[in-house]
Design an enzyme around this catalytic site. Structure first.
Site, PDB file in Angstrom:
ATOM      1  CG  ASP A   1      11.169  39.939  74.043  1.00  0.00           C
ATOM      2  OD1 ASP A   1      11.881  39.204  73.336  1.00  0.00           O
ATOM      3  OD2 ASP A   1      10.370  40.761  73.563  1.00  0.00           O
ATOM      4  NE  ARG A   2      11.305  32.245  75.937  1.00  0.00           N
ATOM      5  CZ  ARG A   2      10.948  31.526  74.877  1.00  0.00           C
ATOM      6  NH1 ARG A   2      11.860  30.845  74.203  1.00  0.00           N
ATOM      7  NH2 ARG A   2       9.697  31.492  74.486  1.00  0.00           N
TER       8      ARG A   2
END
Length: 241
Positions: free
Chosen positions: A71-72
């Site tokens: 995820d970011r």
């Protein structure tokens, strides 16, 4: 069939993504992804790691394909396949759960017990424009079984360093599981993690994918490791870990 159009990158972007390479061979290229960079898609109008892979485009117009995502907000090891056969091989290995991923995270206190396995059904929910994972009853509509292994590596009065291993692959799984046992990750404001620590402010989510073990297309297991970024190591040292 959708044809992916090349993305025009600046010289600085090309230099940056090439500096993140921690392993490259004829079949794969692995990176240590910085926090704040999306792997693919998303609503942020900025290049993703998927876009940046055009820095490795070959003369035939092909470029590596991401095999798995982080995820970011998570930093660390991420893998791309350089050829179509490698992408197919690794995709099947990933679906068969033959990848082993290890993470490091910072907490404000050690879990009790210091090591164990967390089992909790999770369900994805939309809140406005954001997606969250929630712990729900096993028989709740949309519930997905999930398991995570954790182990405390070091602890002080100020915080703890833990090793995490997802045994299933749900979105935000490690973050939600640690919050579920009352030990949210430092900087994880989405799931209750504080930005302020006894050693000062946390610049971001303190979660790093430190190691990836996977079947290599040439045979055997490959191990890729990446040291935590400077901000992670600085806060770890400040917490006496």
């Amino acid at each position: 069939m959708t044809v992916r159009q090349p993305v025009v990158l600046s010289e600085d972007e090309i230099a940056a993504v090439r500096s993140w390479v921690v392993h490259e061979d004829a079949h794969v290229v692995a990176f240590s992804k910085p926090s704040g960079l999306s792997s693919q898609g998303g609503r942020i109008k900025a290049h993703t790691l998927d876009d940046l892979l055009w820095a490795f485009a070959r003369s035939n117009g092909k470029r590596p394909e991401l095999v798995h995502r982080l995820d970011r907000d998570t930093s660390g090891v991420i893998l791309a396949a350089k050829t179509k056969p490698a992408a197919g091989f690794l995709g099947k290995a990933l679906q068969a759960r033959k990848f082993r991923k290890t993470y490091q995270a910072l907490l404000l206190a050690a879990p009790e017990p210091r090591a164990g396995v967390i089992e909790a059904a999770l369900r994805r929910e939309e809140v406005g424009r954001e997606s969250y994972m929630r712990v729900v009853q096993d028989d709740a509509p949309g519930a997905q079984a999930s398991q995570s292994r954790y182990r405390t590596l070091a602890a002080t009065e100020a915080g703890a360093l833990v090793e995490l291993e997802p045994m299933t692959g749900r979105m935000h799984q490690l973050r939600v599981h640690m919050a579920h046992i009352g030990r949210p990750l430092v900087g994880d404001v989405r799931y209750g993690g504080a930005l302020t620590t006894p050693a000062g402010a946390a610049p971001r989510l303190m979660l790093h994918a430190s190691k990836l073990v996977f079947p290599h297309p040439e045979g055997g297991l490959a191990t890729i490791e990446a040291a935590p970024p400077r901000d992670f190591q600085t806060l770890r040292a400040a917490l006496g870990l």
